[in-house]
Design a protein around this motif. Structure first.
Motif, PDB file in Angstrom:
ATOM      1  N   ARG A 258       0.845  -1.213   0.000  1.00  0.00           N
ATOM      2  CA  ARG A 258       0.000   0.000   0.000  1.00  0.00           C
ATOM      3  C   ARG A 258       0.872   1.251   0.000  1.00  0.00           C
ATOM      4  NH1 ARG A 258      -5.342   1.220   3.104  1.00  0.00           N
ATOM      5  NH2 ARG A 258      -5.627  -1.024   3.004  1.00  0.00           N
ATOM      6  N   ILE A 259       1.935   1.237   0.796  1.00  0.00           N
ATOM      7  CA  ILE A 259       2.806   2.423   0.859  1.00  0.00           C
ATOM      8  C   ILE A 259       3.514   2.612  -0.492  1.00  0.00           C
ATOM      9  CG2 ILE A 259       4.863   3.400   1.983  1.00  0.00           C
ATOM     10  CD1 ILE A 259       3.880   1.887   4.580  1.00  0.00           C
ATOM     11  N   ALA A 260       3.896   1.515  -1.126  1.00  0.00           N
ATOM     12  CA  ALA A 260       4.553   1.617  -2.442  1.00  0.00           C
ATOM     13  C   ALA A 260       3.591   2.210  -3.475  1.00  0.00           C
ATOM     14  CB  ALA A 260       5.058   0.244  -2.883  1.00  0.00           C
ATOM     15  N   ALA A 261       2.336   1.753  -3.444  1.00  0.00           N
ATOM     16  CA  ALA A 261       1.338   2.284  -4.394  1.00  0.00           C
ATOM     17  C   ALA A 261       1.099   3.765  -4.130  1.00  0.00           C
ATOM     18  CB  ALA A 261       0.033   1.501  -4.255  1.00  0.00           C
ATOM     19  N   LEU A 262       1.093   4.131  -2.862  1.00  0.00           N
ATOM     20  CA  LEU A 262       0.897   5.536  -2.474  1.00  0.00           C
ATOM     21  C   LEU A 262       2.040   6.394  -3.028  1.00  0.00           C
ATOM     22  CD1 LEU A 262      -0.434   7.667  -0.484  1.00  0.00           C
ATOM     23  CD2 LEU A 262       1.181   6.829   1.222  1.00  0.00           C
ATOM     24  N   ARG A 263       3.245   5.923  -2.850  1.00  0.00           N
ATOM     25  CA  ARG A 263       4.403   6.686  -3.319  1.00  0.00           C
ATOM     26  C   ARG A 263       4.429   6.752  -4.849  1.00  0.00           C
ATOM     27  NH1 ARG A 263       5.036   9.807   0.849  1.00  0.00           N
ATOM     28  NH2 ARG A 263       6.116   8.908   2.628  1.00  0.00           N
ATOM     29  N   ALA A 264       3.912   5.705  -5.497  1.00  0.00           N
ATOM     30  CA  ALA A 264       3.934   5.691  -6.971  1.00  0.00           C
ATOM     31  C   ALA A 264       2.883   6.625  -7.564  1.00  0.00           C
ATOM     32  CB  ALA A 264       3.717   4.263  -7.473  1.00  0.00           C
ATOM     33  N   GLY A 265       1.680   6.639  -6.985  1.00  0.00           N
ATOM     34  CA  GLY A 265       0.594   7.353  -7.654  1.00  0.00           C
ATOM     35  C   GLY A 265      -0.145   8.371  -6.814  1.00  0.00           C
ATOM     36  N   GLY A 266       0.158   8.435  -5.521  1.00  0.00           N
ATOM     37  CA  GLY A 266      -0.560   9.368  -4.653  1.00  0.00           C
ATOM     38  C   GLY A 266      -1.928   8.826  -4.259  1.00  0.00           C
ATOM     39  N   LEU A 267      -2.562   9.506  -3.296  1.00  0.00           N
ATOM     40  CA  LEU A 267      -3.835   9.012  -2.771  1.00  0.00           C
ATOM     41  C   LEU A 267      -4.967   9.079  -3.804  1.00  0.00           C
ATOM     42  CD1 LEU A 267      -3.570  10.155   0.922  1.00  0.00           C
ATOM     43  CD2 LEU A 267      -4.177   7.852   0.159  1.00  0.00           C
TER      44      LEU A 267
ATOM     45  N   SER B   1      -4.846   8.227  -6.787  1.00  0.00           N
ATOM     46  CA  SER B   1      -4.831   6.996  -7.606  1.00  0.00           C
ATOM     47  C   SER B   1      -5.416   5.808  -6.835  1.00  0.00           C
ATOM     48  CB  SER B   1      -3.403   6.668  -8.041  1.00  0.00           C
ATOM     49  OG  SER B   1      -2.647   6.194  -6.930  1.00  0.00           O
ATOM     50  N   MET B   2      -5.571   5.952  -5.522  1.00  0.00           N
ATOM     51  CA  MET B   2      -6.044   4.836  -4.697  1.00  0.00           C
ATOM     52  C   MET B   2      -7.457   5.058  -4.167  1.00  0.00           C
ATOM     53  SD  MET B   2      -2.548   4.780  -2.453  1.00  0.00           S
ATOM     54  CE  MET B   2      -3.108   3.628  -1.215  1.00  0.00           C
ATOM     55  N   SER B   3      -8.003   6.253  -4.408  1.00  0.00           N
ATOM     56  CA  SER B   3      -9.216   6.611  -3.662  1.00  0.00           C
ATOM     57  C   SER B   3     -10.443   5.790  -4.077  1.00  0.00           C
ATOM     58  CB  SER B   3      -9.497   8.110  -3.754  1.00  0.00           C
ATOM     59  OG  SER B   3      -9.689   8.495  -5.080  1.00  0.00           O
ATOM     60  N   ASP B   4     -10.512   5.336  -5.346  1.00  0.00           N
ATOM     61  CA  ASP B   4     -11.669   4.498  -5.719  1.00  0.00           C
ATOM     62  C   ASP B   4     -11.640   3.185  -4.951  1.00  0.00           C
ATOM     63  OD1 ASP B   4     -12.865   6.289  -7.443  1.00  0.00           O
ATOM     64  OD2 ASP B   4     -11.778   5.562  -9.209  1.00  0.00           O
ATOM     65  N   ALA B   5     -10.439   2.595  -4.852  1.00  0.00           N
ATOM     66  CA  ALA B   5     -10.312   1.329  -4.103  1.00  0.00           C
ATOM     67  C   ALA B   5     -10.600   1.557  -2.624  1.00  0.00           C
ATOM     68  CB  ALA B   5      -8.914   0.753  -4.289  1.00  0.00           C
ATOM     69  N   ILE B   6     -10.185   2.711  -2.114  1.00  0.00           N
ATOM     70  CA  ILE B   6     -10.446   3.012  -0.695  1.00  0.00           C
ATOM     71  C   ILE B   6     -11.953   3.150  -0.455  1.00  0.00           C
ATOM     72  CG2 ILE B   6     -10.121   4.761   1.114  1.00  0.00           C
ATOM     73  CD1 ILE B   6      -7.252   5.194  -0.021  1.00  0.00           C
ATOM     74  N   MET B   7     -12.653   3.824  -1.370  1.00  0.00           N
ATOM     75  CA  MET B   7     -14.119   3.968  -1.203  1.00  0.00           C
ATOM     76  C   MET B   7     -14.792   2.594  -1.182  1.00  0.00           C
ATOM     77  SD  MET B   7     -14.588   7.153  -0.727  1.00  0.00           S
ATOM     78  CE  MET B   7     -12.928   7.252  -0.065  1.00  0.00           C
TER      79      MET B   7
ATOM     80  N   PRO C  52     -17.539  14.165  -0.375  1.00  0.00           N
ATOM     81  CA  PRO C  52     -16.644  14.797   0.613  1.00  0.00           C
ATOM     82  C   PRO C  52     -15.693  13.824   1.287  1.00  0.00           C
ATOM     83  CG  PRO C  52     -18.952  14.890   1.338  1.00  0.00           C
ATOM     84  CD  PRO C  52     -18.963  14.360  -0.045  1.00  0.00           C
ATOM     85  N   TRP C  53     -16.110  12.576   1.433  1.00  0.00           N
ATOM     86  CA  TRP C  53     -15.257  11.585   2.096  1.00  0.00           C
ATOM     87  C   TRP C  53     -14.120  11.156   1.178  1.00  0.00           C
ATOM     88  CZ3 TRP C  53     -16.243  11.901   6.974  1.00  0.00           C
ATOM     89  CH2 TRP C  53     -17.502  12.338   7.356  1.00  0.00           C
ATOM     90  N   LYS C  54     -14.426  11.104  -0.118  1.00  0.00           N
ATOM     91  CA  LYS C  54     -13.380  10.798  -1.092  1.00  0.00           C
ATOM     92  C   LYS C  54     -12.355  11.939  -1.115  1.00  0.00           C
ATOM     93  CE  LYS C  54     -12.844   9.070  -5.750  1.00  0.00           C
ATOM     94  NZ  LYS C  54     -13.349   8.961  -7.098  1.00  0.00           N
ATOM     95  N   ARG C  55     -12.903  13.141  -1.049  1.00  0.00           N
ATOM     96  CA  ARG C  55     -12.000  14.302  -1.037  1.00  0.00           C
ATOM     97  C   ARG C  55     -11.157  14.313   0.242  1.00  0.00           C
ATOM     98  NH1 ARG C  55     -10.246  18.804  -2.797  1.00  0.00           N
ATOM     99  NH2 ARG C  55     -10.179  20.661  -1.507  1.00  0.00           N
ATOM    100  N   MET C  56     -11.757  13.886   1.349  1.00  0.00           N
ATOM    101  CA  MET C  56     -10.998  13.879   2.603  1.00  0.00           C
ATOM    102  C   MET C  56      -9.759  12.999   2.472  1.00  0.00           C
ATOM    103  SD  MET C  56     -12.192  12.845   6.478  1.00  0.00           S
ATOM    104  CE  MET C  56     -13.234  14.243   6.779  1.00  0.00           C
ATOM    105  N   VAL C  57      -9.915  11.809   1.923  1.00  0.00           N
ATOM    106  CA  VAL C  57      -8.735  10.931   1.841  1.00  0.00           C
ATOM    107  C   VAL C  57      -7.761  11.435   0.775  1.00  0.00           C
ATOM    108  CG1 VAL C  57      -9.661   9.157   0.252  1.00  0.00           C
ATOM    109  CG2 VAL C  57      -7.934   8.543   1.943  1.00  0.00           C
ATOM    110  N   GLU C  58      -8.311  11.997  -0.316  1.00  0.00           N
ATOM    111  CA  GLU C  58      -7.406  12.470  -1.378  1.00  0.00           C
ATOM    112  C   GLU C  58      -6.551  13.652  -0.914  1.00  0.00           C
ATOM    113  OE1 GLU C  58     -10.027  13.140  -4.714  1.00  0.00           O
ATOM    114  OE2 GLU C  58      -9.876  11.039  -5.376  1.00  0.00           O
ATOM    115  N   THR C  59      -7.046  14.405   0.068  1.00  0.00           N
ATOM    116  CA  THR C  59      -6.291  15.571   0.544  1.00  0.00           C
ATOM    117  C   THR C  59      -5.506  15.266   1.832  1.00  0.00           C
ATOM    118  OG1 THR C  59      -8.270  16.391   1.666  1.00  0.00           O
ATOM    119  CG2 THR C  59      -7.832  17.280  -0.513  1.00  0.00           C
ATOM    120  N   CYS C  60      -5.547  14.023   2.269  1.00  0.00           N
ATOM    121  CA  CYS C  60      -4.745  13.639   3.444  1.00  0.00           C
ATOM    122  C   CYS C  60      -3.259  13.741   3.071  1.00  0.00           C
ATOM    123  CB  CYS C  60      -5.084  12.189   3.819  1.00  0.00           C
ATOM    124  SG  CYS C  60      -4.113  11.539   5.194  1.00  0.00           S
TER     125      CYS C  60
END
Ligand SMILES: O=C(O)CC1=CCC(=O)O1
Length: 263
Positions: free
Chosen positions: A133-142, A144-150, A166-174
């Motif tokens: 997960r951390i590798a994917a985060l570093r590669a593409g940012g949050l 790129s992961m937010s659909d899977a997180i939702m 708003p919840w999607k935006r919350m994680v994308e701006t973390c």
């Protein structure tokens, strides 16, 4: 805005209710800030002292360089409660917030008289999973992961509705470092033996559509704590306080009543 400043971090806190009310402290999940509890707070009984804070690397708290250890996250909760002189509290922790609750209860029973362990487990995932997960985060940012997180956070009905935005935006701006730092803390946490030794009132909540901490895993946590109560919320995902705030507040209120923690 209230900020508590310590040597290595400044933590944003929000307190609602009277200073002398029974204390309830909330610990939020990975990628969310204290607004996670906005839907539930107005539905709780009046007269409680409701304490929320942004864990390090999230919301308006500062973001020390990652990785973080669970010990630091538990210490932050401890420091917030000590600074606000909140003793004998109910600690409500969701997901990583529930890991923090378990660590805090094992360390400081003077602070915690009861816990709500929501959508959490004694151990969440594996180190390999969190490294990926951390590798994917570093590669593409949050983003790129937010659909899977939702998909993990919410039931299909909620995540396909406008309410998800708003919840999607919350994680994308973390902050990316905050998300990575807390992911590392989860990877290094295993509370099986310390939580099995806890003797305090506990309410354990699961959602049957939870894609991060499925009900069987949460049930296993409940089984570790003698006398705990288990509630399965049907139709709810990983964040039932967002999807079903009325039902969530009803569970909290019933538990507060049972443990005699109402004004
Ligand atoms: O996997 C997720 O996105 C949800 C989650 C796992 C631990 C946590 O705090 O949130």
């Amino acid at each position: 805005m209230d900020v508590l400043t310590f040597d290595d971090v400044a933590l944003h806190v929000q307190v609602d209710g009277p200073d002398d009310g029974p204390a309830v402290v909330f610990g939020n999940s990975l990628g969310t800030d204290l607004r996670l509890w906005d839907p539930v707070v107005p539905l709780l009984p009046k007269g409680l002292r409701l304490i929320r804070y942004d864990k390090r690397g999230h919301g308006l708290s500062t973001c020390p360089a990652p990785p973080y250890g669970m010990g630091a996250l538990v210490r932050d909760a401890e420091r917030v409660m000590d600074a606000l002189e909140a003793r004998d509290a109910l600690f409500v922790g969701l997901s990583i917030g529930g890991l923090i609750a378990q660590g805090l209860a094992a360390k400081r029973l003077d602070l915690v008289r009861a816990v709500v362990l929501s959508n959490t487990a004694a151990k969440i995932g594996t180190r390999a999973m969190w490294d990926e997960r951390i590798a994917a985060l570093r590669a593409g940012g949050l983003a790129s992961m937010s659909d899977a997180i939702m998909e993990r956070w919410f039931s299909p009905a909620f995540r396909n509705s406008p309410a998800v935005a708003p919840w999607k935006r919350m994680v994308e701006t973390c902050p990316e470092d905050g998300y990575a730092g807390c992911s590392a803390a989860i990877a290094g946490s295993d509370f099986y033996s310390t939580t099995a030794a806890l003797r305090l009132p506990a309410l354990v909540i699961a959602g049957d559509r939870d894609g991060a901490t499925p009900p069987d895993l949460v049930r296993e946590l409940a089984d570790l704590i003698p006398g705990s109560r288990f509630e399965l919320m049907r139709g709810a995902g990983h964040l039932p306080c967002v999807e079903q705030p009325e039902a969530y507040a009803t569970h909290l209120t019933a538990f507060l009543n049972d443990i005699g923690h109402l004004p």
